[in-house]
Design an enzyme around this catalytic site. Structure first.
Site, PDB file in Angstrom:
ATOM      1  N   CYS A 166       0.934  -1.217  -0.027  1.00 19.05           N
ATOM      2  CA  CYS A 166       0.144   0.015  -0.019  1.00 19.05           C
ATOM      3  C   CYS A 166       1.139   1.351   0.188  1.00 19.05           C
ATOM      4  CB  CYS A 166      -0.899   0.175   1.245  1.00 19.05           C
ATOM      5  SG  CYS A 166      -1.524   1.581   1.768  1.00 19.05           S
TER       6      CYS A 166
ATOM      7  N   CYS B 254       1.192   2.790   3.402  1.00 18.48           N
ATOM      8  CA  CYS B 254       2.174   2.130   4.082  1.00 18.48           C
ATOM      9  C   CYS B 254       3.688   2.269   3.914  1.00 18.48           C
ATOM     10  CB  CYS B 254       1.971   0.672   3.962  1.00 18.48           C
ATOM     11  SG  CYS B 254       0.423   0.007   4.889  1.00 18.48           S
TER      12      CYS B 254
ATOM     13  N   ASP C   3      -0.609  16.402   1.074  1.00 21.25           N
ATOM     14  CA  ASP C   3      -1.236  15.694  -0.032  1.00 21.25           C
ATOM     15  C   ASP C   3      -0.459  16.148  -1.269  1.00 21.25           C
ATOM     16  OD1 ASP C   3      -4.307  14.403  -0.669  1.00 21.25           O
ATOM     17  OD2 ASP C   3      -3.167  15.312  -2.428  1.00 21.25           O
TER      18      ASP C   3
ATOM     19  N   HIS D 118      -1.894  -0.346   9.091  1.00 22.72           N
ATOM     20  CA  HIS D 118      -2.812  -0.365   7.806  1.00 22.72           C
ATOM     21  C   HIS D 118      -4.146  -0.934   8.311  1.00 22.72           C
ATOM     22  CE1 HIS D 118      -3.948  -0.873   3.531  1.00 22.72           C
ATOM     23  NE2 HIS D 118      -4.793  -1.607   4.067  1.00 22.72           N
TER      24      HIS D 118
ATOM     25  N   ASN E  11     -12.899  10.179   3.504  1.00 25.37           N
ATOM     26  CA  ASN E  11     -13.635   9.271   2.434  1.00 25.37           C
ATOM     27  C   ASN E  11     -13.780   7.775   2.712  1.00 25.37           C
ATOM     28  OD1 ASN E  11     -14.498  11.414   0.875  1.00 25.37           O
ATOM     29  ND2 ASN E  11     -12.275  11.455  -0.209  1.00 25.37           N
TER      30      ASN E  11
ATOM     31  N   THR F 279      -9.795   6.946  -2.919  1.00 23.47           N
ATOM     32  CA  THR F 279      -8.925   6.211  -3.923  1.00 23.47           C
ATOM     33  C   THR F 279      -7.900   5.614  -3.302  1.00 23.47           C
ATOM     34  OG1 THR F 279      -7.613   8.164  -3.992  1.00 23.47           O
ATOM     35  CG2 THR F 279      -9.659   7.878  -5.522  1.00 23.47           C
TER      36      THR F 279
ATOM     37  N   HIS G 281      -6.241   2.778   2.519  1.00 24.03           N
ATOM     38  CA  HIS G 281      -5.542   3.060   3.877  1.00 24.03           C
ATOM     39  C   HIS G 281      -6.151   4.366   4.492  1.00 24.03           C
ATOM     40  CE1 HIS G 281      -1.748   2.864   6.309  1.00 24.03           C
ATOM     41  NE2 HIS G 281      -2.151   3.820   6.793  1.00 24.03           N
TER      42      HIS G 281
ATOM     43  N   HIS H 230      -7.180   7.734   6.025  1.00 24.92           N
ATOM     44  CA  HIS H 230      -6.469   9.053   5.891  1.00 24.92           C
ATOM     45  C   HIS H 230      -7.651   9.834   6.297  1.00 24.92           C
ATOM     46  CE1 HIS H 230      -7.495   7.699   1.960  1.00 24.92           C
ATOM     47  NE2 HIS H 230      -7.810   9.216   1.742  1.00 24.92           N
TER      48      HIS H 230
ATOM     49  N   HIS I  55      -8.232  13.678   5.544  1.00 37.05           N
ATOM     50  CA  HIS I  55      -7.703  15.119   4.833  1.00 37.05           C
ATOM     51  C   HIS I  55      -8.051  16.154   5.844  1.00 37.05           C
ATOM     52  CE1 HIS I  55      -8.039  13.310   0.583  1.00 37.05           C
ATOM     53  NE2 HIS I  55      -8.835  12.628   1.302  1.00 37.05           N
TER      54      HIS I  55
END
Ligand code: AMP
Length: 107
Positions: A2, A5, A28, A44, A80, A88, A91, A93, A95
């Site tokens: 990933c 990762c 980002d 993960h 998301n 997309t 893993h 996350h 934002h």
């Protein structure tokens, strides 16, 4: 492996803005706002659906440290969850978006 990762393991370069035992935060690569940082757990986990409450709590503590370090107090926090939401990278996350008036959340 990933991609997040790989970033957490420092096998791929990223602009890291915060790190603790559980989380890492980095800029980002395709910023959607003047401030656009991703906060991820080092472990993960695909998304919120798979994360324990304890892990989510650690990430929220990290978010608060990250925004303090960034010197911002107003921001949008998004995670998301699933393809139709726009996820997309699978893993977990969060934002952190800020630095401008972000307007409404959805069209
Ligand atoms: P999401 O669409 O919610 O899964 O968000 C994935 C985010 O990861 C997107 O905003 C991408 O721009 C960002 N991203 C993908 N690869 C990298 C990378 N190598 N370094 C930093 N950000 C990345």
């Amino acid at each position: 492996m990933c991609i997040f990762c790989e970033i957490a393991n420092k096998n791929i370069d990223s602009k890291i803005v915060y790190e603790d035992d559980f989380c890492i935060a980095f800029n980002d690569v395709a910023p959607a706002a003047p401030t656009h940082v991703l906060v991820i757990p080092k472990q993960h986990v695909a998304n919120v659906n798979e994360a324990s409450s304890e892990l989510l709590s650690r990430i929220m503590q990290a978010v608060k440290e990250v925004v303090k370090a960034l010197g911002i107090s107003e921001y949008r926090l998004i995670s998301n969850c699933g393809e139709s939401s726009g996820q997309t990278v699978f893993h977990l996350h969060f934002h952190i978006l800020g630095g401008k008036n972000l307007g409404k959340l959805c069209d």
